[in-house]
Motif scaffolding. Structure first.
Motif, mmCIF file in Angstrom:
data_model
loop_
_atom_site.group_PDB
_atom_site.id
_atom_site.type_symbol
_atom_site.label_atom_id
_atom_site.label_comp_id
_atom_site.label_asym_id
_atom_site.label_seq_id
_atom_site.Cartn_x
_atom_site.Cartn_y
_atom_site.Cartn_z
ATOM 1 N N ASP A 14 48.028 -54.451 -91.880
ATOM 2 C CA ASP A 14 47.055 -55.152 -90.945
ATOM 3 C C ASP A 14 47.073 -56.650 -91.200
ATOM 4 O O ASP A 14 46.930 -57.556 -90.101
ATOM 5 N N VAL A 15 47.326 -57.158 -92.267
ATOM 6 C CA VAL A 15 47.583 -58.824 -92.629
ATOM 7 C C VAL A 15 49.031 -58.992 -92.124
ATOM 8 O O VAL A 15 49.415 -60.198 -91.788
ATOM 9 N N ALA A 19 46.505 -55.709 -85.547
ATOM 10 C CA ALA A 19 46.536 -54.742 -84.653
ATOM 11 C C ALA A 19 46.365 -55.263 -83.255
ATOM 12 O O ALA A 19 46.839 -55.172 -82.259
ATOM 13 N N ARG A 20 45.859 -56.531 -83.340
ATOM 14 C CA ARG A 20 45.488 -57.176 -81.835
ATOM 15 C C ARG A 20 46.926 -57.669 -81.263
ATOM 16 O O ARG A 20 46.966 -57.968 -80.216
ATOM 17 N N LEU A 22 49.632 -55.563 -81.550
ATOM 18 C CA LEU A 22 50.334 -54.436 -80.985
ATOM 19 C C LEU A 22 50.468 -54.080 -79.507
ATOM 20 O O LEU A 22 50.797 -52.812 -79.417
ATOM 21 N N PHE A 23 50.300 -54.779 -78.670
ATOM 22 C CA PHE A 23 50.365 -54.439 -77.279
ATOM 23 C C PHE A 23 52.052 -55.084 -77.067
ATOM 24 O O PHE A 23 52.415 -54.689 -76.061
ATOM 25 N N THR A 24 52.737 -55.440 -77.900
ATOM 26 C CA THR A 24 54.190 -55.519 -77.688
ATOM 27 C C THR A 24 54.973 -54.962 -78.906
ATOM 28 O O THR A 24 54.552 -54.707 -79.964
ATOM 29 N N GLU A 29 58.171 -61.670 -80.817
ATOM 30 C CA GLU A 29 56.765 -61.804 -80.758
ATOM 31 C C GLU A 29 55.842 -61.664 -81.892
ATOM 32 O O GLU A 29 55.000 -62.411 -82.392
ATOM 33 N N ASP A 37 46.677 -63.274 -90.538
ATOM 34 C CA ASP A 37 45.509 -63.220 -91.290
ATOM 35 C C ASP A 37 45.409 -63.546 -92.914
ATOM 36 O O ASP A 37 44.353 -63.635 -93.339
ATOM 37 N N HIS A 66 55.864 -52.021 -87.039
ATOM 38 C CA HIS A 66 55.954 -53.266 -86.314
ATOM 39 C C HIS A 66 55.789 -54.319 -87.505
ATOM 40 O O HIS A 66 56.302 -55.445 -87.502
ATOM 41 N N LEU B 45 57.962 -47.684 -79.638
ATOM 42 C CA LEU B 45 59.032 -48.020 -80.792
ATOM 43 C C LEU B 45 59.832 -46.647 -81.083
ATOM 44 O O LEU B 45 60.921 -46.612 -81.218
ATOM 45 N N PHE B 71 45.076 -48.199 -77.641
ATOM 46 C CA PHE B 71 44.599 -49.198 -76.615
ATOM 47 C C PHE B 71 44.220 -48.577 -75.138
ATOM 48 O O PHE B 71 44.924 -48.913 -74.272
ATOM 49 N N ARG B 78 49.482 -55.578 -70.893
ATOM 50 C CA ARG B 78 50.514 -55.015 -71.883
ATOM 51 C C ARG B 78 50.262 -54.035 -72.539
ATOM 52 O O ARG B 78 51.075 -53.166 -72.729
ATOM 53 N N SER B 79 48.962 -53.679 -72.866
ATOM 54 C CA SER B 79 48.764 -52.374 -73.502
ATOM 55 C C SER B 79 48.823 -51.243 -72.358
ATOM 56 O O SER B 79 49.415 -50.135 -72.704
ATOM 57 N N GLN B 82 52.412 -50.560 -72.244
ATOM 58 C CA GLN B 82 52.726 -49.541 -73.368
ATOM 59 C C GLN B 82 52.522 -47.994 -73.241
ATOM 60 O O GLN B 82 53.057 -47.261 -73.607
ATOM 61 N N LEU B 367 40.281 -50.419 -85.246
ATOM 62 C CA LEU B 367 41.315 -51.460 -85.635
ATOM 63 C C LEU B 367 41.299 -52.734 -85.025
ATOM 64 O O LEU B 367 42.463 -53.453 -85.026
ATOM 65 N N GLY B 368 40.240 -53.157 -84.815
ATOM 66 C CA GLY B 368 40.099 -54.327 -84.077
ATOM 67 C C GLY B 368 40.749 -54.457 -82.833
ATOM 68 O O GLY B 368 41.139 -55.718 -82.374
ATOM 69 N N VAL B 389 41.051 -57.111 -94.613
ATOM 70 C CA VAL B 389 40.792 -58.612 -93.881
ATOM 71 C C VAL B 389 41.409 -58.497 -92.260
ATOM 72 O O VAL B 389 42.496 -57.871 -92.186
ATOM 73 N N PRO B 395 39.241 -62.629 -89.054
ATOM 74 C CA PRO B 395 39.848 -62.580 -90.499
ATOM 75 C C PRO B 395 38.726 -62.908 -91.612
ATOM 76 O O PRO B 395 38.469 -62.325 -92.460
#
Lengths: 190, 433
Positions: A14-15, A19-20, A22-24, A29, A37, A66, B45, B71, B78-79, B82, B367-368, B389, B395
């Motif tokens: 996550d760091v 996840a924010r 992970l739209f690509t 990118e 983070d 990723h 992927l 998502f 973009r999501s 995907q 997962l935020g 975090v 964060p």
């Protein structure tokens, strides 16, 4: 030759790549947000050939591939850690991100210093003193995947050999792995 | 054919799928897989790697699931793109088990639909794939390229793990759930305490646990680094499976004299509700020893605790009460089936009347991703599985992991809270929806 970026234990995926983003699946990118983070200076400061040195359980958490993709695309030559989380370990090998388990190097190396890494030999050389650290060698099965340049090429050859026919039959697994327990306590198969 | 050594359930499943009479820890095996899963984040992927491998067809369109849950419903263009990649691949390959947004979070959906079964070997491109060990299968999370290889060949390679045995003696205390047992366990062995190893859960306390409670336990094996978490099937497992199984299966059980790398014995009667403090699932304390910090948000849901048992528990706390005015409470049933059943039982009405937001099934907040992202400095009590975090947003936000009763009570109190602090007695609400 590259510089050391040093981090602690339990660096999670996550760091490594939040996840924010992970739209690509675009490596460049993802690299732009790598380690964001944990260390906002990493993505802008990292240079090709640098190495990440970290403690235990590097890459724990999510299975997101990723994470090693982002590290590799950021230009990192390899990750040296005391130990790796299981899924991250497989993912790194599969996508061609070199990783070395070498507790001695983790203890000794400091952030910002220069090192030279010989991946074939598994050695890490501290440039300032010439001191050398030896990482555990990859088990034979893992070396086979690495020789192919990762799992994609390994699979491409295997599928081509089978005439691209999906195989349902179980292979002679123990034979393929060089006999029961032949790989010893190496890392393969995590 | 008699095996020359006693084996654990994990070893037996790996041996059977390698086509050999026996295996031992450390051995590399190439194994046939029974079922595969990818989601909207990991599938794109995997699909790219699948094509790069030169593969054209999945090994069996009845044994590859794609579930849109992270998502989805899509939060942005973009999501959405995907999801579209995953959706189009599912159509092209004729995947029988393609699940659109809202059908459910993969780890709730697959066991409930009888797609992962005792004795089977399952891979998923999601770390919480270990959840399915609750029904007595070997299931583990992998990355997208590993999944692509398995989609193409119907096989993967694995190292036979050593097994750690966790025995929970005695009976569970009131308010203590599977979530508390696994949090307690992770707190004891740390977040790399089971790395590369199988975690086998057993003991009389677990006989009392519902399948929902067992799924929550197996779900978090990965938070200790475990390769898989697994339960030997009992009558409850077999009954659960019998109502759902979409194909025949062959359950297996650990031999009584199987070898374990280590055996941990815990007295369940001494375990109280647990909380994982920021920023690791192994930063665990008994709730009684945790400061009653004020909170901004509560999230009841996720692949860990968004099941029917969890919603019933939360509803017992929230019935006739109001969420604290300074708290946002989000409740997300983990699948459409669970949502429908919760509707029938009146649980959704209880949540809405209490002031909760109730959403279609999604992994979003955990997962935020979306539907509950935390801002700077905000604090959340969550029934999910990770509090790294930035996991749920900024964060500098903080997540406290807890069971659904504690989460619901905290929503009412506006701070971390045990249900009994609200004057709720377990005996009065137990068994009452």
């Amino acid at each position: 030759m590259g510089r050391v970026w040093k981090y602690g234990d339990d660096i999670n995926t996550d760091v490594i790549i939040p996840a924010r983003y992970l739209f690509t699946t675009d490596p460049a990118e993802l690299a732009a947000h790598c380690m964001e983070d944990l260390d906002p200076s990493f993505a802008s400061g990292v240079r090709p050939g640098d190495v990440i040195v970290a403690g235990r359980n590097f890459g724990c958490g999510s299975s997101r591939e990723h994470a090693p993709v982002a590290i590799r695309a950021a230009g990192v030559r390899c990750v040296i850690a005391r130990s790796f989380a299981r899924i991250f370990y497989r993912n790194a090998i599969n996508v061609g991100l070199p990783i070395l388990e070498c507790p001695d190097a983790v203890v000794a190396l400091e952030a910002g210093e220069e090192v030279e890494v010989d991946l074939a030999a598994g050695t890490i050389r501290r440039v300032a003193t010439g001191e050398t650290f030896q990482a555990a060698p990859f088990p034979p099965f893992m070396q086979e995947i690495l020789r192919c340049g990762g799992l994609v090429e390994y699979a491409r050859r295997k599928l081509a050999a089978q005439g691209a026919q999906p195989a349902r039959a179980t292979q002679a697994a123990q034979g393929a792995a060089g006999g029961g327990g032949g790989a010893g306590r190496g890392a393969a198969g995590r | 054919m008699a095996a020359p050594r006693p084996m654990t359930i994990t070893e037996k499943i790996l041996a059977a799928h390698a086509g050999v009479p026996w295996v031992e820890p450390g051995q590399l095996v190439e194994v046939r897989v029974d079922f595969l899963m990818a989601n909207d984040i990991t599938a794109p992927l995997a699909i790219r790697a699948f094509r790069e491998m030169g593969a054209t067809r999945v090994f069996d369109p009845e044994r590859v699931a794609i579930v849109l849950s992270h998502f989805a419903p899509s939060k942005d263009i973009r999501s959405a793109d995907q999801c579209k990649v995953a959706r189009e691949f599912a159509r092209e390959q004729g995947l029988v088990h393609y699940y659109e947004m809202g059908e459910g979070i993969e780890h709730a959906l697959l066991p409930d639909r009888g797609l992962v079964l005792p004795g089977e070997l399952v891979l998923g491109a999601d770390s919480h794939t270990c959840t399915y060990g609750a029904v007595g299968c070997f299931s583990t999370g992998v990355g997208s390229t590993d999944l692509a290889y398995a989609m193409a060949t119907g096989e993967t390679w694995l190292k036979v793990p050593e097994t750690l045995k966790f025995v929970y003696y005695n009976r569970l205390q009131p308010w203590v759930t599977g979530k508390d047992l696994i949090l307690y366990t992770i707190g004891r062995i740390s977040c790399d305490g089971a790395t590369y190893k199988a975690m086998e859960f057993t003991g009389e306390a677990l006989a009392d646990l519902s399948m929902d409670g067992r799924l929550a336990m197996a779900n978090m094996a990965i938070e200790a680094g475990g390769k898989n978490g697994i339960f030997n099937p009992d009558q409850r497992t077999l009954d659960y499976v019998a109502r759902r199984a979409q194909r025949p299966c062959s359950p297996v059980w650990s031999d009584p004299d199987a070898e374990y790398a280590e055996v941990y014995e815990f007295d369940a009667a001494r375990i109280e509700p647990q909380v994982a403090l920021p920023w690791s699932p192994d930063n665990v304390r008994p709730l009684s020893e945790v400061e009653r910090v004020p909170i901004d948000q509560v999230f009841i849901g996720s692949c860990t605790n968004g099941r029917l048992d969890d919603l019933r528990t939360a509803a017992r706390i929230l019935r006739g009460r109001r969420v604290h005015p300074e708290v946002r409470a989000i409740v997300i049933p983990a699948s459409r089936d669970i949502y429908l059943q919760a509707l029938k039982e009146g649980l959704i009405e209880i949540f809405m009347a209490a002031g909760c937001v109730v959403s279609a099934s999604t992994c979003g907040p955990c997962l935020g991703g979306h539907m509950g992202v935390l801002g700077k400095g905000e604090r959340c009590v969550s029934t999910s599985n990770r509090n790294f975090v930035g996991r749920m947003g900024h964060p500098e936000s903080e997540s406290y992991l807890a069971n659904p009763a504690v989460a619901a009570a905290s929503a009412v109190a506006g701070r971390l809270c045990h249900p009994e602090e609200l004057g709720i007695r377990y005996e009065e609400v137990a068994g009452v929806a």
